[in-house]
Design a protein around this motif. Structure first.
Motif, PDB file in Angstrom:
ATOM      1  N   ARG A 138       0.669  -1.309   0.048  1.00 30.02           N
ATOM      2  CA  ARG A 138      -0.169  -0.279  -0.106  1.00 30.02           C
ATOM      3  C   ARG A 138       0.699   1.370   0.146  1.00 30.02           C
ATOM      4  O   ARG A 138       0.437   2.196  -1.220  1.00 30.02           O
ATOM      5  CB  ARG A 138      -1.133  -0.416   1.299  1.00 30.02           C
ATOM      6  N   ALA A 139       1.470   1.471   0.716  1.00 28.75           N
ATOM      7  CA  ALA A 139       2.872   2.500   1.190  1.00 28.75           C
ATOM      8  C   ALA A 139       3.817   3.006  -0.641  1.00 28.75           C
ATOM      9  O   ALA A 139       3.791   3.629  -0.886  1.00 28.75           O
ATOM     10  CB  ALA A 139       4.229   2.141   1.804  1.00 28.75           C
ATOM     11  N   LEU A 140       3.883   1.970  -1.475  1.00 30.17           N
ATOM     12  CA  LEU A 140       4.387   1.570  -2.165  1.00 30.17           C
ATOM     13  C   LEU A 140       3.496   2.132  -3.070  1.00 30.17           C
ATOM     14  O   LEU A 140       3.581   2.731  -3.891  1.00 30.17           O
ATOM     15  CB  LEU A 140       4.914   0.751  -2.734  1.00 30.17           C
ATOM     16  N   GLU A 141       2.361   2.196  -3.451  1.00 30.98           N
ATOM     17  CA  GLU A 141       1.184   1.921  -4.123  1.00 30.98           C
ATOM     18  C   GLU A 141       1.075   3.722  -4.183  1.00 30.98           C
ATOM     19  O   GLU A 141       0.872   4.714  -5.177  1.00 30.98           O
ATOM     20  CB  GLU A 141      -0.287   1.170  -3.950  1.00 30.98           C
ATOM     21  N   ILE A 142       0.957   4.550  -2.613  1.00 33.59           N
ATOM     22  CA  ILE A 142       0.791   5.258  -2.660  1.00 33.59           C
ATOM     23  C   ILE A 142       1.958   6.792  -3.264  1.00 33.59           C
ATOM     24  O   ILE A 142       1.441   7.517  -3.720  1.00 33.59           O
ATOM     25  CB  ILE A 142       0.569   5.958  -1.500  1.00 33.59           C
ATOM     26  N   TYR A 143       3.217   5.863  -3.274  1.00 31.83           N
ATOM     27  CA  TYR A 143       4.515   6.992  -3.520  1.00 31.83           C
ATOM     28  C   TYR A 143       3.935   6.785  -4.478  1.00 31.83           C
ATOM     29  O   TYR A 143       4.432   8.248  -5.354  1.00 31.83           O
ATOM     30  CB  TYR A 143       5.286   5.996  -3.000  1.00 31.83           C
ATOM     31  N   LEU A 144       3.204   5.273  -5.512  1.00 35.02           N
ATOM     32  CA  LEU A 144       3.973   4.929  -7.242  1.00 35.02           C
ATOM     33  C   LEU A 144       2.793   6.971  -7.469  1.00 35.02           C
ATOM     34  O   LEU A 144       3.275   7.217  -8.802  1.00 35.02           O
ATOM     35  CB  LEU A 144       3.311   4.802  -7.853  1.00 35.02           C
ATOM     36  N   VAL A 145       1.960   6.428  -6.996  1.00 37.90           N
ATOM     37  CA  VAL A 145       0.101   7.184  -7.256  1.00 37.90           C
ATOM     38  C   VAL A 145       1.211   9.296  -7.218  1.00 37.90           C
ATOM     39  O   VAL A 145       1.137  10.073  -7.502  1.00 37.90           O
ATOM     40  CB  VAL A 145      -0.880   7.382  -6.976  1.00 37.90           C
ATOM     41  N   ALA A 146       1.406   8.874  -6.025  1.00 39.22           N
ATOM     42  CA  ALA A 146       1.993  10.752  -5.280  1.00 39.22           C
ATOM     43  C   ALA A 146       2.905  11.182  -6.807  1.00 39.22           C
ATOM     44  O   ALA A 146       2.679  11.961  -6.715  1.00 39.22           O
ATOM     45  CB  ALA A 146       2.099  10.391  -3.904  1.00 39.22           C
ATOM     46  N   MET A 147       4.005   9.903  -6.688  1.00 40.00           N
ATOM     47  CA  MET A 147       4.753  10.835  -7.896  1.00 40.00           C
ATOM     48  C   MET A 147       4.834  10.802  -9.326  1.00 40.00           C
ATOM     49  O   MET A 147       5.831  10.597  -9.922  1.00 40.00           O
ATOM     50  CB  MET A 147       6.090  10.103  -7.508  1.00 40.00           C
ATOM     51  N   ALA A 148       3.757  10.742  -9.806  1.00 39.41           N
ATOM     52  CA  ALA A 148       3.538  10.543 -11.027  1.00 39.41           C
ATOM     53  C   ALA A 148       3.676  11.225 -11.758  1.00 39.41           C
ATOM     54  O   ALA A 148       4.065  11.132 -12.907  1.00 39.41           O
ATOM     55  CB  ALA A 148       2.701   9.239 -11.874  1.00 39.41           C
ATOM     56  N   GLU A 149       3.569  12.291 -10.987  1.00 36.98           N
ATOM     57  CA  GLU A 149       3.300  13.683 -12.434  1.00 36.98           C
ATOM     58  C   GLU A 149       3.463  14.204 -11.418  1.00 36.98           C
ATOM     59  O   GLU A 149       3.410  14.464 -10.557  1.00 36.98           O
ATOM     60  CB  GLU A 149       1.971  14.134 -13.021  1.00 36.98           C
ATOM     61  N   HIS A 150       4.113  15.432 -11.907  1.00 40.72           N
ATOM     62  CA  HIS A 150       4.799  17.214 -10.988  1.00 40.72           C
ATOM     63  C   HIS A 150       4.849  18.058 -12.084  1.00 40.72           C
ATOM     64  O   HIS A 150       6.085  18.679 -11.885  1.00 40.72           O
ATOM     65  CB  HIS A 150       5.714  16.806  -9.819  1.00 40.72           C
ATOM     66  N   GLY A 151       4.028  18.333 -12.585  1.00 39.08           N
ATOM     67  CA  GLY A 151       4.325  19.736 -13.381  1.00 39.08           C
ATOM     68  C   GLY A 151       4.948  19.793 -14.419  1.00 39.08           C
ATOM     69  O   GLY A 151       5.933  18.672 -14.401  1.00 39.08           O
ATOM     70  N   LEU A 152       6.477  20.859 -14.605  1.00 38.16           N
ATOM     71  CA  LEU A 152       7.082  20.810 -15.486  1.00 38.16           C
ATOM     72  C   LEU A 152       8.790  20.698 -14.554  1.00 38.16           C
ATOM     73  O   LEU A 152       9.574  22.076 -14.865  1.00 38.16           O
ATOM     74  CB  LEU A 152       7.206  22.227 -16.673  1.00 38.16           C
ATOM     75  N   ASN A 153       9.076  20.409 -14.205  1.00 39.33           N
ATOM     76  CA  ASN A 153       9.771  19.330 -13.213  1.00 39.33           C
ATOM     77  C   ASN A 153      11.194  19.812 -14.208  1.00 39.33           C
ATOM     78  O   ASN A 153      10.960  19.097 -15.639  1.00 39.33           O
ATOM     79  CB  ASN A 153       9.758  18.172 -12.390  1.00 39.33           C
ATOM     80  N   VAL A 154      12.095  19.055 -13.063  1.00 38.23           N
ATOM     81  CA  VAL A 154      13.891  19.284 -14.932  1.00 38.23           C
ATOM     82  C   VAL A 154      13.238  18.085 -15.426  1.00 38.23           C
ATOM     83  O   VAL A 154      13.880  18.160 -16.542  1.00 38.23           O
ATOM     84  CB  VAL A 154      15.138  19.309 -13.704  1.00 38.23           C
ATOM     85  N   SER A 155      13.071  16.868 -15.346  1.00 35.88           N
ATOM     86  CA  SER A 155      12.930  15.522 -16.119  1.00 35.88           C
ATOM     87  C   SER A 155      11.838  15.839 -17.427  1.00 35.88           C
ATOM     88  O   SER A 155      12.106  15.096 -17.974  1.00 35.88           O
ATOM     89  CB  SER A 155      12.989  13.895 -15.064  1.00 35.88           C
ATOM     90  N   THR A 156      11.355  16.195 -16.529  1.00 40.11           N
ATOM     91  CA  THR A 156       9.774  15.947 -17.341  1.00 40.11           C
ATOM     92  C   THR A 156      10.240  17.248 -18.520  1.00 40.11           C
ATOM     93  O   THR A 156       9.702  17.182 -19.758  1.00 40.11           O
ATOM     94  CB  THR A 156       8.541  16.606 -16.587  1.00 40.11           C
TER      95      THR A 156
END
Ligand code: ACO
Length: 378
Positions: free
Chosen positions: A174-192
């Protein structure tokens, strides 16, 4: 021909001053996500991330990111069989991973992914491949044999399993699921942004993801999470935080897990991860020491950088969550990349559909030859 240095031309930049960093420069229009500093939330395709954590698993979130939202729950992206296909391609290459750090191993493996029958790459295949490459890179760096994926499992469960983790522990999954969903997208960060630059050339999804993976290794971006734990180890019991951080700041070092270009203030995912850790794993000794150290670090940063408002970022409690899940430290950046790949693809697709070739300008500050040395064309 001698080079003169008397004049510094505007060059391509045509008079625009720069201190680098592109702060506030708008290079794209997006309907994918918006880090909302004012309301302290991350908006993803019109919804608050906190709703999505409760509503979707990672596979559903992928579909939600890749398509304009419709009514009803998004279908789960078909990642299971795609993991198996990726493993078939990558396994024979694992003998060549010796000596590579996990992120370099991921880049090597991911580069080898062949085009599909239609001559391109499906988004689900790329996300699955990054996940499998992450697990293989981590296993190889620890000298362990690869673990083949199991198509029927959820992406979070299988990722944990392929890294040698305890997939039978529901809290960790469950913790990893939360982590993956929360970190999947974040605006125009450097790598994006790196992915969008490549996508703007119409090179395709795979090269865009590869560019993002390369941008991810730096300690100021995707490389930060394991460094948070290194710092917490150095701090030890929280009473030592102030002195350790003061020394680091005196030496001009960065304090990992603090500061963000995305928010003016505290990143809303920080408290999401803090609460998830407390709920799933309780208030461990590590957690309490980190919470006490956080307060001391923030105090010291305010003294050292007055007027800067440097706040805790997502990596601080994100690192504690990954540690509690049992991911080895060298796997933090690979797992983060495995999550973020969904966002890279959404942005690359949007850029290729709507964007223009990205070609900014640089201010030339080097020497110039004297134009009088060359006769003007007649
Ligand atoms: N520790 C110490 N000083 C900091 C920190 C920090 N964490 N963050 C910013 N500063 C200081 C800089 O030293 C600089 O000080 P100065 O003007 O006295 O020289 C000033 O703040 C501005 O620095 P910038 O790099 O321009 O600030 P920005 O806010 O744009 O930086 C960044 C954002 C790169 C994330 C920065 O806060 C940082 O280096 N943090 C530590 C690394 C980290 O945690 N990265 C993960 C970020 S989240 C992510 O990418 C997923």
């Amino acid at each position: 021909m001698s080079a003169g240095t008397s004049t510094v031309p505007d060059g391509e930049a045509r008079g625009v001053p720069t201190r680098g960093g592109l702060d506030g420069v708008v290079v794209a229009q997006t309907s994918i996500s918006f880090p909302d500093s004012v309301n302290r939330r991350l908006v993803v395709r019109g919804r608050d991330l906190r709703d999505l954590i409760d509503a979707f698993g990672y596979e559903q979130l992928c579909t939600f990111l890749w398509q304009e939202p419709t009514t009803g729950a998004p279908e789960a992206a078909p990642l299971g069989e795609a993991r198996v296909r990726a493993f078939r391609v990558f396994q024979p290459l694992c003998a060549h991973l010796g000596g590579l750090d996990p992120l370099s191993a991921m880049q090597f493996l991911f580069s080898s992914l062949p085009r599909d029958a239609a001559g391109g790459h499906m988004p689900a295949d790329l996300v699955a491949a990054v996940g499998v490459a992450a697990a293989l890179g981590v296993r190889a760096s620890g000298g362990s044999d690869p673990i083949a994926p199991a198509a029927a499992l959820s992406h979070a469960t299988d990722l944990l399993r392929m890294m040698g983790g305890d997939e039978g522990d529901a809290r960790k999954v469950r913790a990893l699921e939360i982590y993956l969903v929360a970190m999947a997208e974040h605006g125009l960060n450097v790598s994006t942004f790196a992915a969008r630059v490549v996508a703007s050339t119409r090179a395709g999804l795979k090269p865009s993801v590869l560019a993002a993976l390369s941008a991810f290794g730096g300690p100021l971006h995707g490389g930060a999470p394991s460094l948070v734990l290194d710092m917490l180890d150095e701090i030890g019991p929280s009473a030592g935080a102030d002195a350790v951080v003061a020394r680091k700041l005196e030496r001009g070092e960065r304090i990992f897990g603090f500061g963000s270009r995305g928010y003016d203030g505290r990143d809303p995912r920080t408290d999401l991860f803090k609460a998830s850790h407390a709920e799933l794993f309780g208030r461990t000794e590590r957690f309490d020491a980190a919470a006490a150290a956080e307060a001391a670090i923030l105090g010291r940063l305010r003294l050292a950088k007055p007027g800067r408002a440097i706040e805790t970022n997502v990596e601080y409690y994100g690192a504690l969550l990954l540690e509690a899940i049992g991911i080895p430290r060298c796997g933090f950046t690979p797992v983060f990349a495995a999550a973020r790949c969904a966002g890279w693809i959404a942005h690359s697709h949007e850029e290729a559909l709507n964007g223009r070739l990205m070609r900014p300008a640089a201010r030339y500050v080097g020497a110039v030859p004297d134009p009088r040395a060359w006769p003007a064309d007649t």
